[in-house]
Design a protein around this motif. Structure first.
Motif, PDB file in Angstrom:
ATOM      1  N   VAL A  29     -91.916  85.736 -26.229  1.00  0.00           N
ATOM      2  CA  VAL A  29     -91.963  86.865 -25.300  1.00  0.00           C
ATOM      3  C   VAL A  29     -92.178  86.323 -23.889  1.00  0.00           C
ATOM      4  O   VAL A  29     -93.159  85.630 -23.622  1.00  0.00           O
ATOM      5  CB  VAL A  29     -93.117  87.832 -25.655  1.00  0.00           C
ATOM      6  CG1 VAL A  29     -93.126  89.023 -24.709  1.00  0.00           C
ATOM      7  CG2 VAL A  29     -93.016  88.289 -27.104  1.00  0.00           C
ATOM      8  N   CYS A  30     -91.261  86.614 -22.980  1.00  0.00           N
ATOM      9  CA  CYS A  30     -91.401  86.136 -21.606  1.00  0.00           C
ATOM     10  C   CYS A  30     -92.570  86.855 -20.933  1.00  0.00           C
ATOM     11  O   CYS A  30     -92.586  88.084 -20.868  1.00  0.00           O
ATOM     12  CB  CYS A  30     -90.120  86.402 -20.813  1.00  0.00           C
ATOM     13  SG  CYS A  30     -90.296  86.020 -19.066  1.00  0.00           S
ATOM     14  N   PRO A  31     -93.578  86.100 -20.432  1.00  0.00           N
ATOM     15  CA  PRO A  31     -94.739  86.754 -19.808  1.00  0.00           C
ATOM     16  C   PRO A  31     -94.388  87.404 -18.468  1.00  0.00           C
ATOM     17  O   PRO A  31     -95.136  88.221 -17.968  1.00  0.00           O
ATOM     18  CB  PRO A  31     -95.731  85.600 -19.621  1.00  0.00           C
ATOM     19  CG  PRO A  31     -94.899  84.364 -19.587  1.00  0.00           C
ATOM     20  CD  PRO A  31     -93.683  84.632 -20.422  1.00  0.00           C
ATOM     21  N   ARG A  32     -93.236  87.035 -17.917  1.00  0.00           N
ATOM     22  CA  ARG A  32     -92.860  87.575 -16.606  1.00  0.00           C
ATOM     23  C   ARG A  32     -92.116  88.898 -16.732  1.00  0.00           C
ATOM     24  O   ARG A  32     -92.494  89.890 -16.124  1.00  0.00           O
ATOM     25  CB  ARG A  32     -91.986  86.553 -15.874  1.00  0.00           C
ATOM     26  CG  ARG A  32     -91.542  86.968 -14.481  1.00  0.00           C
ATOM     27  CD  ARG A  32     -90.715  85.870 -13.865  1.00  0.00           C
ATOM     28  NE  ARG A  32     -91.497  84.671 -13.687  1.00  0.00           N
ATOM     29  CZ  ARG A  32     -91.959  84.243 -12.518  1.00  0.00           C
ATOM     30  NH1 ARG A  32     -91.718  84.932 -11.438  1.00  0.00           N
ATOM     31  NH2 ARG A  32     -92.659  83.134 -12.435  1.00  0.00           N
ATOM     32  N   CYS A  33     -91.058  88.924 -17.550  1.00  0.00           N
ATOM     33  CA  CYS A  33     -90.237  90.145 -17.624  1.00  0.00           C
ATOM     34  C   CYS A  33     -90.389  90.872 -18.958  1.00  0.00           C
ATOM     35  O   CYS A  33     -89.857  91.967 -19.117  1.00  0.00           O
ATOM     36  CB  CYS A  33     -88.766  89.825 -17.346  1.00  0.00           C
ATOM     37  SG  CYS A  33     -87.943  88.913 -18.673  1.00  0.00           S
ATOM     38  N   GLY A  34     -91.114  90.286 -19.916  1.00  0.00           N
ATOM     39  CA  GLY A  34     -91.382  90.975 -21.173  1.00  0.00           C
ATOM     40  C   GLY A  34     -90.246  90.934 -22.188  1.00  0.00           C
ATOM     41  O   GLY A  34     -90.351  91.539 -23.258  1.00  0.00           O
ATOM     42  N   LYS A  53     -87.432  78.726 -21.826  1.00  0.00           N
ATOM     43  CA  LYS A  53     -86.877  79.263 -20.590  1.00  0.00           C
ATOM     44  C   LYS A  53     -86.258  80.612 -20.880  1.00  0.00           C
ATOM     45  O   LYS A  53     -85.399  80.740 -21.760  1.00  0.00           O
ATOM     46  CB  LYS A  53     -85.830  78.304 -20.025  1.00  0.00           C
ATOM     47  CG  LYS A  53     -85.435  78.625 -18.594  1.00  0.00           C
ATOM     48  CD  LYS A  53     -84.563  77.508 -18.062  1.00  0.00           C
ATOM     49  CE  LYS A  53     -84.302  77.682 -16.578  1.00  0.00           C
ATOM     50  NZ  LYS A  53     -83.418  76.617 -16.090  1.00  0.00           N
ATOM     51  N   CYS A  54     -86.745  81.635 -20.158  1.00  0.00           N
ATOM     52  CA  CYS A  54     -86.242  82.994 -20.343  1.00  0.00           C
ATOM     53  C   CYS A  54     -84.829  83.085 -19.779  1.00  0.00           C
ATOM     54  O   CYS A  54     -84.609  82.747 -18.621  1.00  0.00           O
ATOM     55  CB  CYS A  54     -87.190  83.969 -19.632  1.00  0.00           C
ATOM     56  SG  CYS A  54     -86.632  85.664 -19.672  1.00  0.00           S
ATOM     57  N   ARG A  55     -83.908  83.586 -20.582  1.00  0.00           N
ATOM     58  CA  ARG A  55     -82.528  83.679 -20.078  1.00  0.00           C
ATOM     59  C   ARG A  55     -82.389  84.787 -19.028  1.00  0.00           C
ATOM     60  O   ARG A  55     -81.795  84.545 -17.974  1.00  0.00           O
ATOM     61  CB  ARG A  55     -81.552  83.888 -21.251  1.00  0.00           C
ATOM     62  CG  ARG A  55     -81.358  82.587 -22.064  1.00  0.00           C
ATOM     63  CD  ARG A  55     -80.105  82.619 -22.913  1.00  0.00           C
ATOM     64  NE  ARG A  55     -80.230  83.503 -24.067  1.00  0.00           N
ATOM     65  CZ  ARG A  55     -80.774  83.139 -25.243  1.00  0.00           C
ATOM     66  NH1 ARG A  55     -81.207  81.895 -25.424  1.00  0.00           N
ATOM     67  NH2 ARG A  55     -80.861  83.982 -26.234  1.00  0.00           N
ATOM     68  N   PRO A  56     -82.931  86.006 -19.222  1.00  0.00           N
ATOM     69  CA  PRO A  56     -82.792  87.034 -18.177  1.00  0.00           C
ATOM     70  C   PRO A  56     -83.395  86.626 -16.829  1.00  0.00           C
ATOM     71  O   PRO A  56     -82.777  86.857 -15.790  1.00  0.00           O
ATOM     72  CB  PRO A  56     -83.517  88.244 -18.767  1.00  0.00           C
ATOM     73  CG  PRO A  56     -83.422  88.057 -20.236  1.00  0.00           C
ATOM     74  CD  PRO A  56     -83.483  86.562 -20.462  1.00  0.00           C
ATOM     75  N   CYS A  57     -84.605  86.030 -16.809  1.00  0.00           N
ATOM     76  CA  CYS A  57     -85.214  85.770 -15.498  1.00  0.00           C
ATOM     77  C   CYS A  57     -85.222  84.289 -15.150  1.00  0.00           C
ATOM     78  O   CYS A  57     -85.670  83.921 -14.053  1.00  0.00           O
ATOM     79  CB  CYS A  57     -86.600  86.399 -15.378  1.00  0.00           C
ATOM     80  SG  CYS A  57     -87.910  85.572 -16.291  1.00  0.00           S
ATOM     81  N   ASP A  58     -84.743  83.443 -16.063  1.00  0.00           N
ATOM     82  CA  ASP A  58     -84.514  82.030 -15.753  1.00  0.00           C
ATOM     83  C   ASP A  58     -85.793  81.239 -15.447  1.00  0.00           C
ATOM     84  O   ASP A  58     -85.754  80.228 -14.772  1.00  0.00           O
ATOM     85  CB  ASP A  58     -83.529  81.921 -14.566  1.00  0.00           C
ATOM     86  CG  ASP A  58     -82.773  80.588 -14.608  1.00  0.00           C
ATOM     87  OD1 ASP A  58     -82.464  80.136 -15.730  1.00  0.00           O
ATOM     88  OD2 ASP A  58     -82.530  80.009 -13.539  1.00  0.00           O
TER      89      ASP A  58
END
Ligand SMILES: [Zn+2]
Length: 311
Positions: A29-34, A53-58
């Motif tokens: 779970v990306c802590p930045r964008c969820g 590495k989160c793909r939506p927010c990179d």
């Protein structure tokens, strides 16, 4: 997370994998964008393990970002071991003991135990009220600190700090360090944590006067007349007194001197253990897992400078 020979307590990679499976049952779970389960695990010699590495927010992240374990040089397996030791010790465990058992400095051990207590502190926005129709909630208050035998001659008596406990009989506790024991303060806490249809039980302190107007009923034991249980046995505050007995055993038996600034964390620890006790069907493993579920979203407001002279 069962016994101390479990590899998650000895191997940082096993510890991280276990924590990922606990915190991310449906994928990272990306802590930045969820965003859930849309991250790429970074590999390569220059990358430390456990980075995604989160793909939506990179942006890169690990399982400890946004938790009380973040920004710590202590390896994750020692964090899990400390969490298990703190949550499974009925009388609490001192930072000195953690320091010796885990081979970390005393300052580090103190910092770790405070962070683990923060994980055991319920989020006030999600803590549900106790009591309700047909339920009894006991309210009582006690004072922590300032033991006379620890006072050096000529020094002023240390201040005692009030703690209020609201205990649903046979159920959960809501406890906190409060500023004073005035009617205003005590009743504000009750209004915040106790459901309306509850039967309240208190002693005969004036602060609780006419409480039956706000709740379904109000049973009063006349402590000022040495009455501790009503004649029919239904009215008492012995659950709250039991909670305070446990809290005091931890405070005076294990931790000794705790400053007012940090008292609320020790109260949270005692309340967490009460709410996750064996009598409610919660054993050591599940209690530790419950604490782990609380490691996210906690902001600690003290600095390492504040660490001196605590156990
Ligand atoms: Zn993201």
């Amino acid at each position: 997370m069962v016994d101390l020979t479990n590899p998650i307590f000895h191997d940082p990679n096993k510890a991280r994998e276990w924590l990922e499976s606990e915190r991310w049952p449906s994928g990272p779970v990306c802590p930045r964008c969820g965003t859930i389960n849309e991250a790429t695990k970074l590999k390569g010699k220059s990358t430390r393990p456990g980075v995604y590495k989160c793909r939506p927010c990179d942006k890169p992240f690990t399982v400890t970002v946004g938790t009380v374990f973040e920004d710590s040089k202590v390896p994750l397996h020692k964090w899990l071991l400390a969490t298990f030791l703190v949550t499974s010790s009925k009388k609490g465990i001192s930072s000195h003991q953690i320091h010796r058992t885990l081979g970390v400095s005393y300052k580090t051990a103190w910092f770790m135990t405070q962070r683990i207590r923060a994980a055991m502190t319920p989020d006030p926005s999600t803590a549900s009220p106790i009591g309700g129709a047909g339920k009894v909630v006991e309210s009582d208050e006690t004072f922590i600190g300032g033991k006379a035998k620890n006072v050096h001659r000529g020094k002023p008596t240390p201040k005692k700090h009030p703690v209020q406990a609201l205990v649903e009989r046979g159920g959960q506790v809501r406890a906190q360090h409060i500023a004073d024991v005035t009617a205003k303060t005590l009743r504000r806490t009750i209004a915040k944590h106790v459901a309306k249809g509850t039967t309240m039980n208190t002693d005969d302190a004036l602060a609780y006067y006419h409480m039956s107007k706000e709740f379904a009923a109000h049973g009063v034991v006349n402590h000022s007349k040495d009455e501790y249980v009503s004649k029919d046995g239904t009215v008492h505050i012995q659950s709250a007194e039991s909670f305070f007995a446990i809290l005091k055993r931890q405070m005076y038996g294990t931790h000794h001197a705790v400053s007012e600034q940090h008292l609320h964390r020790y109260v949270s620890e005692a309340a967490f253990k009460w709410n996750h006790r064996s009598a409610l069907g919660v054993e050591d493993t599940e209690r530790a897992a419950a604490a782990i579920r609380g490691i996210g979203g906690k902001r600690l407001t003290y600095r390492p400078v504040d660490q001196a002279s605590h156990s």
